[in-house]
Design an enzyme around this catalytic site. Structure first.
Site, PDB file in Angstrom:
ATOM      1  N   TYR A 137      50.124 -26.969  14.493  1.00  0.00           N
ATOM      2  CA  TYR A 137      49.401 -26.493  13.304  1.00  0.00           C
ATOM      3  C   TYR A 137      50.313 -25.808  12.292  1.00  0.00           C
ATOM      4  CZ  TYR A 137      45.160 -28.211  15.293  1.00  0.00           C
ATOM      5  OH  TYR A 137      44.218 -29.060  15.791  1.00  0.00           O
ATOM      6  N   ASP A 152      42.625 -28.564   5.458  1.00  0.00           N
ATOM      7  CA  ASP A 152      43.520 -28.160   4.359  1.00  0.00           C
ATOM      8  C   ASP A 152      42.698 -27.447   3.277  1.00  0.00           C
ATOM      9  OD1 ASP A 152      43.246 -31.569   3.616  1.00  0.00           O
ATOM     10  OD2 ASP A 152      42.555 -30.039   2.200  1.00  0.00           O
ATOM     11  N   HIS A 172      35.117 -27.853  10.254  1.00  0.00           N
ATOM     12  CA  HIS A 172      36.112 -27.892  11.330  1.00  0.00           C
ATOM     13  C   HIS A 172      37.124 -26.765  11.206  1.00  0.00           C
ATOM     14  CE1 HIS A 172      35.335 -32.493  11.948  1.00  0.00           C
ATOM     15  NE2 HIS A 172      34.397 -31.731  12.477  1.00  0.00           N
ATOM     16  N   SER A 193      36.326 -41.934   8.583  1.00  0.00           N
ATOM     17  CA  SER A 193      36.141 -43.162   9.373  1.00  0.00           C
ATOM     18  C   SER A 193      34.806 -43.147  10.104  1.00  0.00           C
ATOM     19  CB  SER A 193      37.276 -43.296  10.397  1.00  0.00           C
ATOM     20  OG  SER A 193      37.208 -42.219  11.325  1.00  0.00           O
ATOM     21  N   ASN A 215      35.316 -45.063   0.275  1.00  0.00           N
ATOM     22  CA  ASN A 215      36.352 -45.136   1.298  1.00  0.00           C
ATOM     23  C   ASN A 215      37.333 -46.260   0.988  1.00  0.00           C
ATOM     24  OD1 ASN A 215      36.909 -43.591   3.767  1.00  0.00           O
ATOM     25  ND2 ASN A 215      36.827 -45.594   4.796  1.00  0.00           N
ATOM     26  N   GLU A 247      38.477 -48.465   2.991  1.00  0.00           N
ATOM     27  CA  GLU A 247      38.032 -49.735   3.609  1.00  0.00           C
ATOM     28  C   GLU A 247      36.748 -49.465   4.371  1.00  0.00           C
ATOM     29  OE1 GLU A 247      41.659 -50.091   5.628  1.00  0.00           O
ATOM     30  OE2 GLU A 247      41.147 -48.633   7.183  1.00  0.00           O
ATOM     31  N   ALA A 285      40.696 -43.051  -2.953  1.00  0.00           N
ATOM     32  CA  ALA A 285      39.816 -41.980  -3.439  1.00  0.00           C
ATOM     33  C   ALA A 285      40.209 -41.506  -4.832  1.00  0.00           C
ATOM     34  CB  ALA A 285      39.856 -40.810  -2.459  1.00  0.00           C
TER      35      ALA A 285
HETATM   36  C1  BV8 Z   1      30.946 -31.155  19.251  1.00  0.00           C
HETATM   37  C2  BV8 Z   1      40.061 -30.204  13.502  1.00  0.00           C
HETATM   38  C3  BV8 Z   1      29.032 -30.291  20.313  1.00  0.00           C
HETATM   39  C4  BV8 Z   1      41.324 -30.477  14.212  1.00  0.00           C
HETATM   40  C5  BV8 Z   1      38.608 -32.003  14.187  1.00  0.00           C
HETATM   41  C6  BV8 Z   1      33.109 -37.857  24.416  1.00  0.00           C
HETATM   42  C7  BV8 Z   1      33.861 -36.882  25.042  1.00  0.00           C
HETATM   43  C8  BV8 Z   1      34.073 -35.617  24.458  1.00  0.00           C
HETATM   44  C9  BV8 Z   1      33.525 -35.316  23.228  1.00  0.00           C
HETATM   45  C10 BV8 Z   1      32.781 -36.295  22.618  1.00  0.00           C
HETATM   46  C11 BV8 Z   1      32.563 -37.556  23.191  1.00  0.00           C
HETATM   47  N1  BV8 Z   1      31.812 -38.281  22.344  1.00  0.00           N
HETATM   48  C12 BV8 Z   1      31.538 -37.538  21.241  1.00  0.00           C
HETATM   49  C13 BV8 Z   1      32.110 -36.331  21.418  1.00  0.00           C
HETATM   50  C14 BV8 Z   1      32.045 -35.220  20.508  1.00  0.00           C
HETATM   51  C15 BV8 Z   1      33.357 -35.132  19.740  1.00  0.00           C
HETATM   52  C16 BV8 Z   1      33.662 -36.453  19.070  1.00  0.00           C
HETATM   53  O1  BV8 Z   1      32.989 -36.830  18.126  1.00  0.00           O
HETATM   54  N2  BV8 Z   1      34.698 -37.147  19.559  1.00  0.00           N
HETATM   55  C17 BV8 Z   1      35.032 -38.448  18.973  1.00  0.00           C
HETATM   56  C18 BV8 Z   1      36.544 -38.580  18.883  1.00  0.00           C
HETATM   57  C19 BV8 Z   1      34.383 -39.531  19.835  1.00  0.00           C
HETATM   58  N3  BV8 Z   1      33.092 -34.133  18.739  1.00  0.00           N
HETATM   59  C20 BV8 Z   1      33.348 -32.849  19.033  1.00  0.00           C
HETATM   60  O2  BV8 Z   1      33.896 -32.460  20.040  1.00  0.00           O
HETATM   61  C21 BV8 Z   1      32.859 -31.866  17.976  1.00  0.00           C
HETATM   62  N4  BV8 Z   1      32.095 -30.856  18.622  1.00  0.00           N
HETATM   63  O3  BV8 Z   1      30.530 -32.282  19.365  1.00  0.00           O
HETATM   64  O4  BV8 Z   1      30.313 -30.039  19.750  1.00  0.00           O
HETATM   65  C22 BV8 Z   1      28.025 -30.048  19.239  1.00  0.00           C
HETATM   66  C23 BV8 Z   1      27.657 -31.084  18.378  1.00  0.00           C
HETATM   67  C24 BV8 Z   1      26.701 -30.828  17.408  1.00  0.00           C
HETATM   68  C25 BV8 Z   1      26.139 -29.575  17.299  1.00  0.00           C
HETATM   69  C26 BV8 Z   1      26.538 -28.562  18.164  1.00  0.00           C
HETATM   70  C27 BV8 Z   1      27.477 -28.793  19.131  1.00  0.00           C
HETATM   71  C28 BV8 Z   1      34.023 -31.188  17.285  1.00  0.00           C
HETATM   72  C29 BV8 Z   1      34.768 -32.217  16.454  1.00  0.00           C
HETATM   73  C30 BV8 Z   1      35.799 -31.487  15.612  1.00  0.00           C
HETATM   74  C31 BV8 Z   1      37.181 -31.776  16.136  1.00  0.00           C
HETATM   75  N5  BV8 Z   1      38.156 -31.288  15.169  1.00  0.00           N
HETATM   76  N6  BV8 Z   1      39.421 -31.483  13.290  1.00  0.00           N
HETATM   77  C32 BV8 Z   1      42.360 -30.974  13.259  1.00  0.00           C
HETATM   78  O5  BV8 Z   1      42.062 -31.358  12.104  1.00  0.00           O
HETATM   79  O6  BV8 Z   1      43.515 -30.966  13.719  1.00  0.00           O
HETATM   80  S1  BV8 Z   1      38.052 -33.600  13.949  1.00  0.00           S
HETATM   81  C33 BV8 Z   1      39.283 -34.614  13.309  1.00  0.00           C
HETATM   82  O7  BV8 Z   1      38.655 -35.861  13.005  1.00  0.00           O
HETATM   83  C34 BV8 Z   1      39.853 -34.225  11.983  1.00  0.00           C
HETATM   84  O8  BV8 Z   1      39.563 -32.941  11.601  1.00  0.00           O
HETATM   85  C35 BV8 Z   1      39.222 -35.167  10.983  1.00  0.00           C
HETATM   86  O9  BV8 Z   1      38.793 -34.526   9.839  1.00  0.00           O
HETATM   87  C36 BV8 Z   1      38.093 -35.647  11.745  1.00  0.00           C
HETATM   88  C37 BV8 Z   1      37.440 -36.886  11.276  1.00  0.00           C
HETATM   89  O10 BV8 Z   1      38.445 -37.826  11.005  1.00  0.00           O
HETATM   90  P1  BV8 Z   1      38.453 -38.430   9.526  1.00  0.00           P
HETATM   91  O11 BV8 Z   1      38.462 -37.295   8.556  1.00  0.00           O
HETATM   92  O12 BV8 Z   1      37.377 -39.432   9.391  1.00  0.00           O
HETATM   93  O13 BV8 Z   1      39.890 -39.107   9.483  1.00  0.00           O
HETATM   94  P2  BV8 Z   1      40.248 -40.559  10.014  1.00  0.00           P
HETATM   95  O14 BV8 Z   1      41.734 -40.672  10.041  1.00  0.00           O
HETATM   96  O15 BV8 Z   1      39.456 -40.835  11.242  1.00  0.00           O
HETATM   97  O16 BV8 Z   1      39.686 -41.535   8.861  1.00  0.00           O
HETATM   98  C38 BV8 Z   1      40.277 -41.501   7.576  1.00  0.00           C
HETATM   99  C39 BV8 Z   1      39.454 -42.423   6.695  1.00  0.00           C
HETATM  100  O17 BV8 Z   1      39.954 -42.321   5.373  1.00  0.00           O
HETATM  101  C40 BV8 Z   1      39.551 -43.880   7.095  1.00  0.00           C
HETATM  102  O18 BV8 Z   1      38.253 -44.448   7.081  1.00  0.00           O
HETATM  103  C41 BV8 Z   1      40.414 -44.514   5.994  1.00  0.00           C
HETATM  104  O19 BV8 Z   1      39.990 -45.831   5.672  1.00  0.00           O
HETATM  105  C42 BV8 Z   1      40.136 -43.624   4.826  1.00  0.00           C
HETATM  106  N7  BV8 Z   1      41.246 -43.528   3.870  1.00  0.00           N
HETATM  107  C43 BV8 Z   1      42.587 -43.543   4.133  1.00  0.00           C
HETATM  108  N8  BV8 Z   1      43.260 -43.430   2.963  1.00  0.00           N
HETATM  109  C44 BV8 Z   1      42.340 -43.317   1.974  1.00  0.00           C
HETATM  110  C45 BV8 Z   1      41.061 -43.376   2.547  1.00  0.00           C
HETATM  111  N9  BV8 Z   1      39.934 -43.314   1.809  1.00  0.00           N
HETATM  112  C46 BV8 Z   1      40.078 -43.183   0.468  1.00  0.00           C
HETATM  113  N10 BV8 Z   1      41.271 -43.106  -0.146  1.00  0.00           N
HETATM  114  C47 BV8 Z   1      42.420 -43.175   0.559  1.00  0.00           C
HETATM  115  N11 BV8 Z   1      43.607 -43.107  -0.080  1.00  0.00           N
END
Ligand code: BV8
Length: 231
Positions: free
Chosen positions: A53, A91, A106, A174, A198, A200, A216
């Site tokens: 971090y 950020d 988050h 995503s 987005n 894509e 974006a």
């Molecule tokens: C929770 C901080 C309960 C850290 C983050 C199985 C096992 C264990 C857990 C789970 C499971 N199934 C589901 C879960 C829950 C889990 C989860 O969802 N896991 C996923 C991986 C399956 N979630 C949790 O644990 C959450 N907590 O569920 O608690 C609860 C729920 C509800 C109510 C009460 C209690 C906590 C999740 C938070 C984790 N922390 N961030 C850090 O940042 O270091 S999440 C992490 O992913 C990032 O923060 C990020 O923000 C987030 C989402 O990712 P995206 O922002 O979408 O980024 P990504 O790269 O994926 O996509 C980028 C997109 O941008 C793409 O689509 C791309 O096409 C597009 N793009 C790229 N360039 C551009 C663009 N678009 C436009 N212009 C461009 N130029």
């Protein structure tokens, strides 16, 4: 007047030079999520997590907001109705673009907290596991960031806004992380107009009534301009 709720993800900060997570060469292809973004990983090796971090904090401090951040700040300022911004990003580029109210579900890179007494304070540039908590003195300081398996911030507030919104827009995410990925379902259920901006198609593209595809920094200013020209 229409209430707009916006969710942003890493894609809105991509053109500011901050890596996304799941694109090619994304953060999770370079680091093991389990080791650096879970409480278990922090417990096992706090120094490794602080290093991860500290690097992201330095990158965020060196980055500049882009035209997409600026456009959303303009929308918040000029839209006659309420604009609620929820970000998954840790950020501070929305704030540095002049956005007044940002819900960081988050957490924030620029905030620290104590795992023992829950004190919160502005994070120093570099955090170390050996830093004692300024309040209770315990060696349990951590970034104020929501890791996987932890409960996101402000969920009740976000749910309330989702039940009241007329437009729900998702920018640069995503749609793979819950509960954020579920917001479009709630917005649809409430009859809101849903828009995805987005680079894509995402996991959830089929859930959106309106979609804009492209960087974006181009499609968000265009979308904001169109909204403001016919409020
Ligand atoms: C929770 C901080 C309960 C850290 C983050 C199985 C096992 C264990 C857990 C789970 C499971 N199934 C589901 C879960 C829950 C889990 C989860 O969802 N896991 C996923 C991986 C399956 N979630 C949790 O644990 C959450 N907590 O569920 O608690 C609860 C729920 C509800 C109510 C009460 C209690 C906590 C999740 C938070 C984790 N922390 N961030 C850090 O940042 O270091 S999440 C992490 O992913 C990032 O923060 C990020 O923000 C987030 C989402 O990712 P995206 O922002 O979408 O980024 P990504 O790269 O994926 O996509 C980028 C997109 O941008 C793409 O689509 C791309 O096409 C597009 N793009 C790229 N360039 C551009 C663009 N678009 C436009 N212009 C461009 N130029």
């Amino acid at each position: 007047m229409k209430k707009i709720v916006i969710l942003t993800g890493a894609g809105i900060s991509a053109e500011s030079g901050l890596g996304t997570f799941r694109d090619k060469d994304g953060v999770w292809s370079q680091y093991d999520l389990e080791e650096v973004a879970t409480p278990e990983g922090f417990f096992r090796n706090p120094e490794k997590v602080h290093h991860f971090y500290n690097m992201r904090r330095a990158n965020a401090m060196a980055a500049q907001p882009n035209a997409a951040h600026d456009a959303l700040a303009r929308l918040e300022r000029d839209w006659p109705g309420q604009v609620i911004l929820v970000t998954q990003n840790i950020d501070d580029l929305h704030e540095r673009a002049g956005h007044q109210r940002v819900i960081h579900m988050h957490g924030e890179l620029m905030e620290a907290k104590c795992a023992a007494c829950d004190a919160h304070w502005p994070a120093p540039e570099r955090m170390r596991a050996s830093d004692p908590c300024p309040e209770c003195g315990e060696l349990s300081t951590r970034p104020d960031i929501v890791w996987f398996g932890e409960i996101p911030y402000d969920m009740d507030l976000i749910e309330k806004h989702l039940t009241q919104c007329d437009v729900f827009a998702s920018v640069g995410t995503s749609g793979q992380v819950y509960p954020a990925a579920g917001f479009v379902l709630q917005a649809n259920a409430m009859g809101a107009h849903t828009v995805e901006l987005n680079l894509e198609p995402s996991e959830l593209s089929g859930m959106f009534e309106e979609r804009h595809e492209g960087p974006a920094s181009e499609i968000v200013p265009d979308w904001v301009e169109a909204l403001l020209s016919r409020p």
